[in-house]
Design a protein around this motif. Structure first.
Motif, PDB file in Angstrom:
ATOM      1  N   GLN A  36       0.850  -1.188   0.000  1.00 45.82           N
ATOM      2  CA  GLN A  36       0.000   0.000   0.000  1.00 45.82           C
ATOM      3  C   GLN A  36       0.882   1.233   0.000  1.00 45.82           C
ATOM      4  O   GLN A  36       1.803   1.356   0.786  1.00 45.82           O
ATOM      5  N   ASP A  37       0.591   2.143  -0.938  1.00 43.88           N
ATOM      6  CA  ASP A  37       1.348   3.388  -1.045  1.00 43.88           C
ATOM      7  C   ASP A  37       0.348   4.498  -1.334  1.00 43.88           C
ATOM      8  O   ASP A  37       0.028   4.788  -2.485  1.00 43.88           O
ATOM      9  N   GLN A  38      -0.178   5.095  -0.298  1.00 45.51           N
ATOM     10  CA  GLN A  38      -1.255   6.064  -0.455  1.00 45.51           C
ATOM     11  C   GLN A  38      -0.786   7.373  -1.087  1.00 45.51           C
ATOM     12  O   GLN A  38      -1.604   8.175  -1.531  1.00 45.51           O
ATOM     13  N   GLN A  39       0.500   7.606  -1.130  1.00 46.24           N
ATOM     14  CA  GLN A  39       1.011   8.849  -1.687  1.00 46.24           C
ATOM     15  C   GLN A  39       1.055   8.828  -3.212  1.00 46.24           C
ATOM     16  O   GLN A  39       0.698   9.794  -3.868  1.00 46.24           O
ATOM     17  N   ASN A  40       1.501   7.721  -3.781  1.00 46.97           N
ATOM     18  CA  ASN A  40       1.773   7.707  -5.212  1.00 46.97           C
ATOM     19  C   ASN A  40       0.993   6.675  -6.022  1.00 46.97           C
ATOM     20  O   ASN A  40       0.891   6.801  -7.240  1.00 46.97           O
ATOM     21  N   LEU A  41       0.453   5.664  -5.376  1.00 54.49           N
ATOM     22  CA  LEU A  41      -0.086   4.530  -6.117  1.00 54.49           C
ATOM     23  C   LEU A  41      -1.595   4.638  -6.343  1.00 54.49           C
ATOM     24  O   LEU A  41      -2.358   4.927  -5.420  1.00 54.49           O
ATOM     25  N   MET A  42      -2.023   4.427  -7.606  1.00 53.22           N
ATOM     26  CA  MET A  42      -3.439   4.303  -7.952  1.00 53.22           C
ATOM     27  C   MET A  42      -3.573   3.152  -8.939  1.00 53.22           C
ATOM     28  O   MET A  42      -3.848   3.337 -10.125  1.00 53.22           O
ATOM     29  N   PRO A  43      -3.365   1.908  -8.484  1.00 54.96           N
ATOM     30  CA  PRO A  43      -3.340   0.753  -9.395  1.00 54.96           C
ATOM     31  C   PRO A  43      -4.736   0.400  -9.904  1.00 54.96           C
ATOM     32  O   PRO A  43      -5.680   0.290  -9.123  1.00 54.96           O
ATOM     33  N   ILE A  44      -4.853   0.229 -11.232  1.00 62.52           N
ATOM     34  CA  ILE A  44      -6.165  -0.070 -11.824  1.00 62.52           C
ATOM     35  C   ILE A  44      -6.161  -1.404 -12.556  1.00 62.52           C
ATOM     36  O   ILE A  44      -7.065  -2.213 -12.393  1.00 62.52           O
ATOM     37  N   GLY A  45      -5.149  -1.650 -13.399  1.00 66.39           N
ATOM     38  CA  GLY A  45      -5.060  -2.906 -14.136  1.00 66.39           C
ATOM     39  C   GLY A  45      -3.823  -3.676 -13.732  1.00 66.39           C
ATOM     40  O   GLY A  45      -2.839  -3.094 -13.268  1.00 66.39           O
ATOM     41  N   ALA A  46      -3.843  -5.002 -13.918  1.00 66.63           N
ATOM     42  CA  ALA A  46      -2.691  -5.830 -13.541  1.00 66.63           C
ATOM     43  C   ALA A  46      -2.639  -7.082 -14.401  1.00 66.63           C
ATOM     44  O   ALA A  46      -3.664  -7.698 -14.665  1.00 66.63           O
ATOM     45  N   LYS A  47      -1.423  -7.434 -14.850  1.00 68.07           N
ATOM     46  CA  LYS A  47      -1.199  -8.678 -15.594  1.00 68.07           C
ATOM     47  C   LYS A  47       0.195  -9.211 -15.255  1.00 68.07           C
ATOM     48  O   LYS A  47       1.156  -8.451 -15.180  1.00 68.07           O
ATOM     49  N   PHE A  48       0.294 -10.526 -15.088  1.00 65.59           N
ATOM     50  CA  PHE A  48       1.584 -11.138 -14.800  1.00 65.59           C
ATOM     51  C   PHE A  48       2.418 -11.296 -16.067  1.00 65.59           C
ATOM     52  O   PHE A  48       1.914 -11.662 -17.125  1.00 65.59           O
ATOM     53  N   HIS A  49       3.704 -11.017 -15.930  1.00 60.46           N
ATOM     54  CA  HIS A  49       4.707 -11.359 -16.940  1.00 60.46           C
ATOM     55  C   HIS A  49       5.165 -12.780 -16.641  1.00 60.46           C
ATOM     56  O   HIS A  49       5.084 -13.243 -15.504  1.00 60.46           O
ATOM     57  N   LYS A  50       5.665 -13.495 -17.655  1.00 61.54           N
ATOM     58  CA  LYS A  50       6.065 -14.876 -17.382  1.00 61.54           C
ATOM     59  C   LYS A  50       7.334 -14.978 -16.541  1.00 61.54           C
ATOM     60  O   LYS A  50       7.681 -16.066 -16.068  1.00 61.54           O
ATOM     61  N   ASP A  51       8.016 -13.843 -16.298  1.00 60.17           N
ATOM     62  CA  ASP A  51       9.156 -13.878 -15.375  1.00 60.17           C
ATOM     63  C   ASP A  51       8.723 -13.716 -13.918  1.00 60.17           C
ATOM     64  O   ASP A  51       9.561 -13.689 -13.015  1.00 60.17           O
TER      65      ASP A  51
END
Length: 326
Positions: free
Chosen positions: A97-112
């Motif tokens: 959680q980073d209330q100052q800078n983060l506003m995550p909306i979408g997410a997808k895994f890379h195969k690494d």
């Protein structure tokens, strides 16, 4: 111009014309007209299939960006609370959680193993679950900061498409989609002049990119960055009624497109030609903020963000293998 050079030019022109003609023939080849209804939603879900509530995430969040890692764990993000989340022991657990800078909306895994995240403040991040480190991948285009990002998808080669809808609308269609080629440090503009590009997915053959034009309640199809030469141009793939617009997208192994219809409380399913199977409506006690969806082990998983719940339903189809499992 010398004779040899002229001959070479003519050969090149004829070769290109032949390739284009071949593509046009495949694209516009006629098909049999169906004698009855093209589809029925029972081809996707059995009449006996019932929605199951997987988990409730509590108040205050806006859970979306649902993903599974290689171990089968669910991962999510919440822009309202600046959180990256996972599920452990039937509980939603805050990973970061980073209330100052983060506003995550979408997410997808890379195969690494890294989780790539689109941020509403205009940054594409990668999160390493092993180290807990968050890293900026892209935050500008052509020397200018990106506007808020929304969703993303990897192609089979590891290239990444991501949407930039912030500031656009039905009356101000200035949204853009970018493509980050494998190994590239700078993104390229892929498509523009879109009325809030929201969710994004790639067709089963990799030749089309489906984009949710949220504020026009429709899906547009654009030839992918890796598609072979063809006369096909961007076109409207599907239109919808009610709700506000299409949000998250996913594709099954047969090429069918599954659309999270926000504020409608349903999933719309279209075949690879844009014809509708029908809708899968969430149960009456669920909310209507259907945001994202994904496949796992014969089930379609869906996030509903007004009540912060995950639902799933048994389906007759198999999800298209994602990049991170290839």
């Amino acid at each position: 111009m010398k004779k040899g050079a002229l001959l070479g030019t003519l050969i090149l022109v004829f070769t290109l014309l032949a390739a284009t003609f071949t593509g046009a023939k495949a694209l516009y080849e006629t098909k049999s007209v169906p004698t009855g209804d093209r589809h029925n939603i029972s081809e996707i879900i059995s009449p006996s299939s019932k929605w199951e509530k997987v988990i409730s995430g509590g108040n205050g969040r806006f859970m979306e960006g649902i993903n599974f890692d290689r171990k089968g764990n669910i991962w999510l993000v919440s822009p309202m609370t600046s959180e990256i989340l996972t599920i452990k022991n039937d509980q939603v657990v805050k990973v970061l959680q980073d209330q100052q800078n983060l506003m995550p909306i979408g997410a997808k895994f890379h195969k690494d193993g890294r989780l790539f995240i689109t941020d509403g403040k205009g940054v594409l991040y990668s999160y390493n679950p092993t180290t807990g480190k968050l890293k900026t991948i892209i935050n500008s285009y052509d020397g200018k900061p990106l506007k808020g990002l929304n969703d993303l998808v990897f192609d089979k080669n590891g290239g990444l498409y991501f949407t930039e809808p912030m500031g656009s609308s039905a009356t101000n269609p200035t949204g853009r989609v970018f493509y980050l080629a494998p190994g590239a440090k700078e993104a390229k503009l892929f498509s523009e002049n879109i009325a809030y590009p929201n969710g994004i997915a790639i067709s089963a053959d990799g030749n089309r990119v489906y984009i949710s034009e949220f504020n026009k309640n429709q899906i547009i199809s654009v030839p992918s960055a890796t598609a072979p030469a063809s006369p096909e141009a961007a076109f409207v793939f599907g239109r919808f009624e009610g709700g506000i617009g299409p949000d998250g997208l996913t594709v099954d192994a047969e090429g069918n497109l599954y659309v999270a219809h926000f504020q409608a409380g349903e999933i719309v399913v279209l075949d690879k030609d844009g014809f509708k199977y029908g809708t899968i409506r969430l149960p009456q006690d669920a909310g209507t903020f259907v945001t994202n969806l994904t496949f796992r082990d014969g089930y379609l998983y869906v996030t509903e963000s007004s009540k912060n719940e995950i639902w799933r339903i048994k389906v007759e189809t198999k999800g298209l293998q994602p990049y991170w499992l290839q």
